[in-house]
Design an enzyme around this catalytic site. Structure first.
Site, mmCIF file in Angstrom:
data_model
loop_
_atom_site.group_PDB
_atom_site.id
_atom_site.type_symbol
_atom_site.label_atom_id
_atom_site.label_comp_id
_atom_site.label_asym_id
_atom_site.label_seq_id
_atom_site.Cartn_x
_atom_site.Cartn_y
_atom_site.Cartn_z
ATOM 1 N N HIS A 47 51.506 88.394 -37.895
ATOM 2 C CA HIS A 47 50.949 89.394 -36.971
ATOM 3 C C HIS A 47 52.056 90.267 -36.375
ATOM 4 O O HIS A 47 51.892 91.471 -36.195
ATOM 5 C CB HIS A 47 50.236 88.711 -35.797
ATOM 6 N N SER A 195 49.321 81.898 -41.778
ATOM 7 C CA SER A 195 47.925 82.002 -41.352
ATOM 8 C C SER A 195 47.744 81.124 -40.116
ATOM 9 O O SER A 195 48.354 80.045 -40.025
ATOM 10 C CB SER A 195 47.002 81.490 -42.468
#
Ligand code: PAF
Length: 293
Positions: A47, A195
């Site tokens: 991210h 993830s």
């Protein structure tokens, strides 16, 4: 009186659409461009790479942090999805984000909410077969976020390649004036795609998970060498089971441009190999460009 919560860094944490709009309006009045990174929180380096990319391309960056209920089916991991907003805020501040928008479910979907978005095209097949509610929910929440923030650009990871295709499609179809940027997948030292769901894996499962990208790379190389795609897909499927995955939802080689199938079972245009498979109760997805060895 606003609900803008001051945080120790220059990052503002905002929980209402009204406060979000007030801040963005102020930026726009100063002639600043706005980049956006939609997230469901539980942030990791993947991210943060998206945030840095947005910061390279825009003067101000908004990251949303909202675990969107409309993209989860009743039996999925909505309740156990990791939530760690304080840590997320610190990470975002360090990555150059200016505002974290972390609304409540009530703020996003007030009582009486009655609107949905139907998506087709790249949303059909693959994830669409196994998580039929997912892309409609993603389209709904991302459209709302885009209307709330009105960014100039938005950055999404190629890790969710089909999601990226679906978003590009509805942005074009609905004439949303936002440039969609796809960013390459961040991987750990063993090649495992980062993830938030990796946090669910045991040590043994992690060892199997780390085989996924190698199996896809091998399948991609086989496909690029001119082998028939159903054979390559079948072999990759078997290799995943052998590596310890209990169940494989799909392994598929598709056109990179629109996820369409190759009609003659041979790669004759840029392609992507994609997979989804289970380790215990954790479902992992990954994909990569098809390239020769
Ligand atoms: O990729 C995700 O984390 C989510 O699907 C998104 C785009 C933030 C929408 O909830």
């Amino acid at each position: 009186m606003t609900n803008v919560v001051p945080s120790p860094s220059p990052l503002a944490v905002v929980r209402t659409v009204a406060d979000l709009r007030a801040t963005v309006r102020d930026w726009k009045r100063q002639g600043l461009s706005v980049g956006m990174v939609p997230t469901m929180g539980a942030l990791h380096e993947g991210h943060l790479t998206l945030v840095r990319e947005a910061a390279r391309r825009a003067d101000r960056v908004v990251a949303s942090n909202f675990v969107n209920p409309t993209q989860f089916a009743a039996h999925e991991d909505l309740d156990k999805y990791p939530r760690q907003q304080e840590q997320d805020a610190r990470l975002l501040a360090g990555a150059g984000c200016h505002l974290m928008f972390a609304p409540s479910a009530q703020e996003m979907y007030p009582a009486g909410f009655a609107t949905s978005i139907a998506v087709a095209g790249p949303a059909l097949g693959l994830e669409g077969d196994f998580r039929p509610q997912m892309f409609g929910g993603v389209a709904l929440v991302v459209t709302k976020l885009f209307n709330q923030v009105q960014p100039d650009i938005a950055v999404f990871g190629e890790k969710d390649y089909q999601q990226l295709m679906v978003i590009r499609r509805f942005v074009r179809d609905l004439d949303l004036p936002i440039q969609i940027v796809g960013a390459p997948t961040e991987r750990d030292a063993h090649g495992l795609a980062l993830s938030s769901r990796n946090a669910y894996l045991s040590e043994t499962e992690l060892a199997s998970a780390r085989r996924l990208n190698g199996i896809l790379a091998q399948g991609g190389a086989e496909a690029a060498s001119g082998r028939l795609l159903p054979d390559v897909e079948r072999e990759a499927y078997a290799a995943l089971l052998k590596a310890g995955f209990e169940r494989v939802d799909y392994v598929a080689i598709r056109r990179a441009e629109d996820l369409g199938v190759f009609r003659n079972d041979l790669v004759d245009a840029p392609a992507r190999i994609l997979a989804a498979a289970w380790l215990g109760t954790t479902r992992l997805i990954d994909n990569m460009a098809v390239r020769g060895k």
